[in-house]
Design a protein around this motif. Structure first.
Motif, mmCIF file in Angstrom:
data_model
loop_
_atom_site.group_PDB
_atom_site.id
_atom_site.type_symbol
_atom_site.label_atom_id
_atom_site.label_comp_id
_atom_site.label_asym_id
_atom_site.label_seq_id
_atom_site.Cartn_x
_atom_site.Cartn_y
_atom_site.Cartn_z
ATOM 1 N N GLU A 148 -66.487 6.977 -40.489
ATOM 2 C CA GLU A 148 -66.909 6.393 -41.491
ATOM 3 C C GLU A 148 -66.512 4.958 -41.455
ATOM 4 O O GLU A 148 -67.374 3.907 -41.544
ATOM 5 C CB GLU A 148 -66.363 6.900 -42.744
ATOM 6 C CG GLU A 148 -67.061 8.195 -43.163
ATOM 7 C CD GLU A 148 -66.418 8.621 -44.536
ATOM 8 O OE1 GLU A 148 -65.863 8.118 -45.350
ATOM 9 O OE2 GLU A 148 -66.682 9.866 -44.638
ATOM 10 N N LYS A 149 -65.404 4.566 -41.095
ATOM 11 C CA LYS A 149 -64.815 2.964 -40.949
ATOM 12 C C LYS A 149 -65.489 2.423 -39.798
ATOM 13 O O LYS A 149 -65.754 1.248 -39.889
ATOM 14 C CB LYS A 149 -63.304 2.835 -41.098
ATOM 15 C CG LYS A 149 -62.784 3.396 -42.527
ATOM 16 C CD LYS A 149 -61.309 3.263 -42.460
ATOM 17 C CE LYS A 149 -60.675 3.455 -43.891
ATOM 18 N NZ LYS A 149 -59.228 3.382 -43.877
ATOM 19 N N TRP A 150 -65.430 3.298 -38.815
ATOM 20 C CA TRP A 150 -66.097 2.269 -37.468
ATOM 21 C C TRP A 150 -67.667 2.405 -37.634
ATOM 22 O O TRP A 150 -68.118 1.360 -37.007
ATOM 23 C CB TRP A 150 -65.583 3.177 -36.139
ATOM 24 C CG TRP A 150 -64.529 2.807 -35.698
ATOM 25 C CD1 TRP A 150 -63.797 1.691 -35.783
ATOM 26 C CD2 TRP A 150 -63.540 3.520 -34.740
ATOM 27 N NE1 TRP A 150 -62.726 1.564 -35.007
ATOM 28 C CE2 TRP A 150 -62.408 2.613 -34.508
ATOM 29 C CE3 TRP A 150 -63.728 4.760 -34.077
ATOM 30 C CZ2 TRP A 150 -61.702 2.996 -33.344
ATOM 31 C CZ3 TRP A 150 -62.870 5.214 -33.112
ATOM 32 C CH2 TRP A 150 -61.676 4.293 -32.759
ATOM 33 N N SER A 151 -68.077 3.320 -38.206
ATOM 34 C CA SER A 151 -69.633 3.481 -38.297
ATOM 35 C C SER A 151 -70.135 3.479 -36.799
ATOM 36 O O SER A 151 -69.095 3.772 -35.927
ATOM 37 C CB SER A 151 -70.204 2.090 -38.784
ATOM 38 O OG SER A 151 -71.574 2.357 -39.108
ATOM 39 N N TYR A 152 -71.039 3.081 -36.469
ATOM 40 C CA TYR A 152 -71.667 2.874 -35.096
ATOM 41 C C TYR A 152 -73.047 2.373 -34.837
ATOM 42 O O TYR A 152 -73.751 1.805 -35.791
ATOM 43 C CB TYR A 152 -71.902 4.353 -34.548
ATOM 44 C CG TYR A 152 -72.952 5.006 -34.874
ATOM 45 C CD1 TYR A 152 -74.397 5.011 -34.104
ATOM 46 C CD2 TYR A 152 -73.206 5.714 -36.114
ATOM 47 C CE1 TYR A 152 -75.360 5.803 -34.680
ATOM 48 C CE2 TYR A 152 -73.955 6.507 -36.506
ATOM 49 C CZ TYR A 152 -75.447 6.631 -35.717
ATOM 50 O OH TYR A 152 -76.561 7.103 -36.187
ATOM 51 N N CYS A 153 -73.355 1.479 -33.843
ATOM 52 C CA CYS A 153 -74.672 1.060 -33.371
ATOM 53 C C CYS A 153 -75.273 1.360 -32.154
ATOM 54 O O CYS A 153 -74.503 1.639 -31.299
ATOM 55 C CB CYS A 153 -74.458 -0.578 -33.311
ATOM 56 S SG CYS A 153 -75.644 -1.547 -32.694
ATOM 57 N N ASN A 154 -76.495 2.039 -32.085
ATOM 58 C CA ASN A 154 -76.826 2.667 -30.937
ATOM 59 C C ASN A 154 -77.389 2.040 -29.974
ATOM 60 O O ASN A 154 -77.867 2.425 -28.964
ATOM 61 C CB ASN A 154 -77.933 3.609 -31.525
ATOM 62 C CG ASN A 154 -79.168 2.998 -32.337
ATOM 63 O OD1 ASN A 154 -79.501 1.801 -31.967
ATOM 64 N ND2 ASN A 154 -80.121 3.657 -32.850
ATOM 65 N N GLU A 155 -77.219 0.625 -29.881
ATOM 66 C CA GLU A 155 -77.372 -0.054 -28.710
ATOM 67 C C GLU A 155 -76.175 0.163 -27.445
ATOM 68 O O GLU A 155 -74.884 0.582 -27.976
ATOM 69 C CB GLU A 155 -77.038 -1.604 -29.163
ATOM 70 C CG GLU A 155 -78.294 -2.195 -29.972
ATOM 71 C CD GLU A 155 -78.208 -3.684 -30.116
ATOM 72 O OE1 GLU A 155 -78.058 -4.353 -29.204
ATOM 73 O OE2 GLU A 155 -78.478 -4.103 -31.190
ATOM 74 N N THR A 156 -76.508 0.005 -26.515
ATOM 75 C CA THR A 156 -75.688 0.117 -25.371
ATOM 76 C C THR A 156 -75.363 -0.993 -24.521
ATOM 77 O O THR A 156 -76.189 -1.896 -24.514
ATOM 78 C CB THR A 156 -76.321 1.486 -24.452
ATOM 79 O OG1 THR A 156 -77.634 0.980 -23.836
ATOM 80 C CG2 THR A 156 -76.527 2.770 -25.151
ATOM 81 N N SER A 157 -74.377 -0.842 -23.801
ATOM 82 C CA SER A 157 -73.866 -2.275 -23.133
ATOM 83 C C SER A 157 -74.193 -2.309 -21.753
ATOM 84 O O SER A 157 -74.424 -3.366 -21.198
ATOM 85 C CB SER A 157 -72.516 -2.302 -23.216
ATOM 86 O OG SER A 157 -71.797 -1.149 -22.815
ATOM 87 N N ILE A 158 -74.624 -1.006 -21.060
ATOM 88 C CA ILE A 158 -74.960 -0.880 -19.775
ATOM 89 C C ILE A 158 -75.560 0.344 -19.536
ATOM 90 O O ILE A 158 -75.326 1.393 -20.119
ATOM 91 C CB ILE A 158 -73.734 -1.107 -18.866
ATOM 92 C CG1 ILE A 158 -73.750 -1.017 -17.247
ATOM 93 C CG2 ILE A 158 -72.666 0.032 -19.301
ATOM 94 C CD1 ILE A 158 -72.830 -1.270 -16.532
#
Length: 251
Positions: free
Chosen positions: A132-142
């Motif tokens: 919950e606190k981190w949540s997430y973003c589905n973009e990837t870095s590589i």
């Protein structure tokens, strides 16, 4: 820079002892800074690695990739941006971008981290509070599939041998992934290391090496120039601890 409220930024100024003879940060230092950023991200949500350790819990890296287009110079300030791109019940993908002072991306990294019961030596469900606190973003870095198997080297062109010392292990009681990177680099031919930099390392962690083990670092040249396949295994056994591939670029 990426616009999202789900990421975490940490700035570093590169120090003298983190440099190689060319005045550039080493690959091991870049991995250490990525780990420090992840640790600080844990601390920022009140789940520091030391607090988790008191509960016999830790994060263990199962696979990962680091790609550096260039390494930072002495006194250069960089920013590491990290975020989680997806979770399952026991693991999560951590993404990383490395920016220079002008907000240019100079490196990328991705890791598959597993929430781990240190005492029982097995995965355990991630706390809901952390998700919950981190949540997430589905973009990837590589765009590299770090779940894809990397085969072990059977016949090595180059070989290194190392003893697992007490200080090679971390608070989770296993050999730190930075040490595996160093063992891989030690078995690369000197003429490559002296004239090229590590552009990409893609690794899989398979089994634990123990304090007192002798480990072998096996390296095989691949058909693509300046590309190698690697295996870390325990001497005198069939136990493979890690596999990897590396790509090297001329300075």
């Amino acid at each position: 820079m990426m616009a999202s409220h789900n990421y975490f930024d940490k700035q570093f100024e590169l120090r003298y002892f983190e440099m190689n003879e060319l005045g550039l940060a080493t690959p091991a230092i870049m991995l250490a800074l990525l780990e420090e950023t992840a640790a600080d991200h844990c601390y920022s949500i009140d789940h520091s690695l030391f607090d988790l350790f008191k509960e016999n819990i830790g994060w263990v890296l199962f696979s990962g990739v680091l790609q550096m287009d260039r390494y930072p110079n002495y006194k250069e300030k960089i920013t590491i941006r990290t975020w989680l791109s997806s979770y399952s019940s026991i693991k999560g993908y951590r993404e990383n971008l490395i920016f220079d002072e002008n907000e240019n991306i100079i490196g990328r990294a991705k890791g598959l981290w597993v929430f781990f019961d240190i005492e029982k030596r097995r995965p355990t469900p991630i706390y809901e509070d952390i998700k919950e606190k981190w949540s997430y973003c589905n973009e990837t870095s590589i765009a590299i599939n770090i779940k894809k198997k990397i085969n072990a080297v059977e016949y090595a062109d180059y070989l290194g041998k190392f003893k697992v010392n007490r200080f090679d292990t971390d608070m989770n009681k296993h050999v730190n992934n930075i040490r595996y990177l160093q063992w891989v680099i030690e078995s690369i031919p000197e003429e490559i290391v002296n004239t090229h930099f590590l552009h990409v390392i893609d690794g899989r962690f398979i089994a634990e090496a123990q304090f007192g083990d002798n480990v072998l670092s096996l390296t095989k040249e691949l058909e693509t120039k300046n590309t190698f396949q690697h295996t870390i295994k325990v001497e005198g056994s069939a136990k493979v601890c890690a596999t990897a591939t590396t790509v090297w670029k001329a300075y």
